[in-house]
Design a protein around this motif. Structure first.
Motif, PDB file in Angstrom:
ATOM      1  N   ALA A 106      10.705  -1.793   3.601  1.00  0.00           N
ATOM      2  CA  ALA A 106      11.052  -0.378   3.533  1.00  0.00           C
ATOM      3  C   ALA A 106       9.777   0.441   3.614  1.00  0.00           C
ATOM      4  O   ALA A 106       8.707   0.005   3.174  1.00  0.00           O
ATOM      5  N   PRO A 107       9.861   1.653   4.209  1.00  0.00           N
ATOM      6  CA  PRO A 107       8.657   2.466   4.361  1.00  0.00           C
ATOM      7  C   PRO A 107       8.022   2.782   3.017  1.00  0.00           C
ATOM      8  O   PRO A 107       8.690   3.107   2.040  1.00  0.00           O
ATOM      9  N   GLY A 108       6.687   2.678   2.977  1.00  0.00           N
ATOM     10  CA  GLY A 108       5.955   3.042   1.781  1.00  0.00           C
ATOM     11  C   GLY A 108       6.031   2.044   0.647  1.00  0.00           C
ATOM     12  O   GLY A 108       5.603   2.334  -0.466  1.00  0.00           O
ATOM     13  N   ALA A 109       6.579   0.860   0.888  1.00  0.00           N
ATOM     14  CA  ALA A 109       6.730  -0.132  -0.183  1.00  0.00           C
ATOM     15  C   ALA A 109       5.406  -0.853  -0.386  1.00  0.00           C
ATOM     16  O   ALA A 109       5.082  -1.796   0.320  1.00  0.00           O
ATOM     17  N   ALA A 110       4.635  -0.414  -1.385  1.00  0.00           N
ATOM     18  CA  ALA A 110       3.333  -1.014  -1.656  1.00  0.00           C
ATOM     19  C   ALA A 110       3.475  -2.489  -2.020  1.00  0.00           C
ATOM     20  O   ALA A 110       2.624  -3.318  -1.672  1.00  0.00           O
ATOM     21  N   GLU A 111       4.573  -2.817  -2.717  1.00  0.00           N
ATOM     22  CA  GLU A 111       4.778  -4.212  -3.112  1.00  0.00           C
ATOM     23  C   GLU A 111       4.950  -5.111  -1.897  1.00  0.00           C
ATOM     24  O   GLU A 111       4.438  -6.236  -1.850  1.00  0.00           O
ATOM     25  N   GLY A 170       0.211  -9.227   2.608  1.00  0.00           N
ATOM     26  CA  GLY A 170      -1.208  -9.556   2.603  1.00  0.00           C
ATOM     27  C   GLY A 170      -1.494 -10.844   1.864  1.00  0.00           C
ATOM     28  O   GLY A 170      -2.299 -11.677   2.316  1.00  0.00           O
ATOM     29  N   LEU A 171      -0.823 -11.049   0.715  1.00  0.00           N
ATOM     30  CA  LEU A 171      -1.024 -12.270  -0.064  1.00  0.00           C
ATOM     31  C   LEU A 171      -0.559 -13.491   0.722  1.00  0.00           C
ATOM     32  O   LEU A 171      -1.232 -14.533   0.750  1.00  0.00           O
ATOM     33  N   ARG A 172       0.603 -13.352   1.367  1.00  0.00           N
ATOM     34  CA  ARG A 172       1.095 -14.474   2.178  1.00  0.00           C
ATOM     35  C   ARG A 172       0.156 -14.767   3.334  1.00  0.00           C
ATOM     36  O   ARG A 172      -0.110 -15.923   3.672  1.00  0.00           O
ATOM     37  N   ALA A 173      -0.383 -13.711   3.943  1.00  0.00           N
ATOM     38  CA  ALA A 173      -1.296 -13.896   5.065  1.00  0.00           C
ATOM     39  C   ALA A 173      -2.551 -14.641   4.649  1.00  0.00           C
ATOM     40  O   ALA A 173      -3.124 -15.409   5.437  1.00  0.00           O
ATOM     41  N   ALA A 192      -1.984  -8.046   8.324  1.00  0.00           N
ATOM     42  CA  ALA A 192      -0.584  -8.232   7.956  1.00  0.00           C
ATOM     43  C   ALA A 192      -0.104  -7.132   7.027  1.00  0.00           C
ATOM     44  O   ALA A 192       1.046  -6.687   7.113  1.00  0.00           O
ATOM     45  N   ALA A 193      -0.966  -6.674   6.138  1.00  0.00           N
ATOM     46  CA  ALA A 193      -0.568  -5.647   5.172  1.00  0.00           C
ATOM     47  C   ALA A 193      -0.534  -4.263   5.799  1.00  0.00           C
ATOM     48  O   ALA A 193       0.409  -3.487   5.579  1.00  0.00           O
ATOM     49  N   TRP A 194      -1.546  -3.941   6.591  1.00  0.00           N
ATOM     50  CA  TRP A 194      -1.700  -2.568   7.073  1.00  0.00           C
ATOM     51  C   TRP A 194      -1.649  -2.435   8.588  1.00  0.00           C
ATOM     52  O   TRP A 194      -1.556  -1.316   9.109  1.00  0.00           O
ATOM     53  N   GLY A 195      -1.723  -3.554   9.307  1.00  0.00           N
ATOM     54  CA  GLY A 195      -1.684  -3.479  10.759  1.00  0.00           C
ATOM     55  C   GLY A 195      -3.036  -3.168  11.364  1.00  0.00           C
ATOM     56  O   GLY A 195      -3.992  -2.806  10.681  1.00  0.00           O
TER      57      GLY A 195
END
Length: 469
Positions: free
Chosen positions: A15-20, A26-29, A69-72
């Motif tokens: 979902a948009p803006g979902a920091a979690e 990022g953790l999975r990456a 992965a987290a931010w593109g």
């Protein structure tokens, strides 16, 4: 049509803006990156295919995979209006130097490349800066159409046939020099290039790409590989990876390859045929029904919808001016808007499969498409047309039982790119499915390329596009 609006959110994106969700990606990456390092991978090429059918990429060091992965990775939206020669056109919603997108690697599809030491590849999804799918993202369009089919209770299985011509590495703008003089479908080609083909099969296997067969084709230096069926999004990913694997193995053998619609003017070109079958609850709907050759009513309506939309679909599946140099009668290119059982001249070829395996093998092949097509646009557009056929309960016209070129009543498909673009513009089904921004960007690229080659001869078109695909 249900599930095709621009606001439909991908079920696999956060979902948009979902920091979690960003943190989780990022953790999975980081874990994926560690596994890649164990395989000596130092860089990941994150790829997408533009509306001209060119595979583009941005690469990140493996240590930056978590951030990507987290931010593109930044990717300008202007690539949606690039032409085959890297010139840019413009469209109502997309174009110009302003704006940015985020290219996010699909962690489920990262593949270490067997023929490119130190490298992995991942298909990318393009998001806005707010983290929602970019309305021009072709991969998200394919995903939305798979979801639309699922909402109707359908599973679609798809696979591509990829044809290419291999030439000596020194071949540039001149006519290609072929490394084999073996005849069409000849074993001599396999003998002449046995090491190359064996390395190619090994690379496919190492990368987990299931291929059904590899064989010499008709044109000089031409081969074909058939990919195993998968869900349509995966089939499009596989199509891109198959081509990049062929490029990598070819380079290792001091060869170059071309997937262009035509490599040598006057010769049979490279197809990019799409096979598909329609399923519900584990049952193949292209077998065991009361319709033509065992089609169920839903399968017949689906194929009738595709056949009805073919002139417009050509703007997606035969997207180059060079495509219409290839799309000629009596060359198994599918130049007529007809269908038929095992008819290789019909645009839509029905395949029932051998007795004893029809329940799983029955499918349809679309022969009028070529490898200049963006595979994500193609699978998405075909699904949209097929679902429209189901919604309207269409039936197939009488089948073609011979070469349609000998039937005065057989309808030719568009013979020039602008003819297919005109049909594409008229298609409310495709406009609704694609959404205005993507639909208009595709049309703008097609018109730009038609203008680019307006005064060119077929030979000049072939020469200009030979090494672009």
């Amino acid at each position: 049509m249900a599930g095709t609006s621009n606001s439909h959110r991908s079920p696999t994106l956060p979902a948009p803006g979902a920091a979690e969700a960003r943190a989780a990606r990022g953790l999975r990456a980081d874990g994926v990156a560690a596994a890649l390092r164990d395989r000596k991978v130092v860089g990941v090429a994150v790829g997408w295919v533009d509306n001209a059918g060119i595979t583009r990429a941005k690469a990140v060091p493996v240590g930056q995979l978590g951030e990507a992965a987290a931010w593109g990775v930044g990717a300008a939206p202007c690539f949606d209006v690039f032409l085959v020669n890297d010139a840019m056109t413009d469209s109502r919603w997309i174009g110009g130097p302003v704006g940015d997108l985020r290219l996010v690697p699909d962690l489920d599809r990262i593949t270490p490349l067997a023929a490119q030491s130190g490298w992995a590849w991942a298909p990318g999804d393009r998001l806005t800066q707010d983290g929602v799918p970019h309305p021009g993202c072709q991969r998200d369009f394919a995903r939305r159409m798979v979801a639309a089919a699922a909402e109707r209770g359908f599973e679609v299985r798809a696979g591509f046939e990829t044809e290419w011509v291999v030439a000596e590495a020194g071949s540039r703008h001149d006519e290609p020099v072929f490394p084999t003089e073996g005849p069409a479908y000849g074993m001599q080609r396999v003998v002449d290039l046995s090491d190359y083909l064996a390395d190619l099969l090994q690379a496919f296997d190492d990368q987990g790409l299931a291929v059904l067969q590899l064989h010499p084709e008709y044109a000089p230096g031409q081969f074909e590989v058939s990919s195993a069926a998968a869900d349509p999004l995966a089939a499009a990913d596989h199509s891109v990876l198959v081509r990049q694997t062929i490029r990598g193995v070819s380079a290792r053998h001091d060869l170059r390859c071309s997937f262009a619609p035509v490599v040598t003017a006057g010769m049979v070109g490279n197809g990019g045929h799409l096979h598909l079958s329609l399923w519900r609850d584990g049952v193949n709907l292209m077998h065991g029904g009361p319709g033509p050759h065992g089609l169920t009513a839903d399968a017949e309506a689906f194929l009738a919808g595709v056949l009805d939309a073919l002139p417009a679909l050509l703007a997606i599946g035969a997207p180059s001016v060079a495509s219409y140099v290839r799309l000629v009668p009596s060359q198994w290119a599918g130049a007529f808007r007809t269908w038929g059982l095992e008819n290789r001249e019909a645009a839509l070829r029905l395949i029932t499969g051998s007795r004893g395996e029809a329940e799983t093998r029955a499918n349809a092949e679309l022969k009028c498409f070529d490898a200049a097509a963006n595979p994500y646009l193609l699978v998405g557009a075909v699904l949209a047309a097929g679902l429209d056929g189901v919604g309207r309960s269409l039936t197939l016209p009488p089948e073609s039982v011979g070469d349609p070129a000998r039937d005065p009543a057989a309808e030719r498909l568009p013979q020039r790119l602008l003819e297919s673009v005109a049909a594409f513009d008229r298609s409310t089904v495709l406009r609704e499915a694609l959404g205005d921004p993507l639909h208009d960007a595709v049309a703008a690229v097609r018109r730009g390329e038609a203008a680019l080659f307006a005064a060119a001869t077929p030979e000049e078109v072939v020469a200009a596009t030979r090494w672009r695909y």
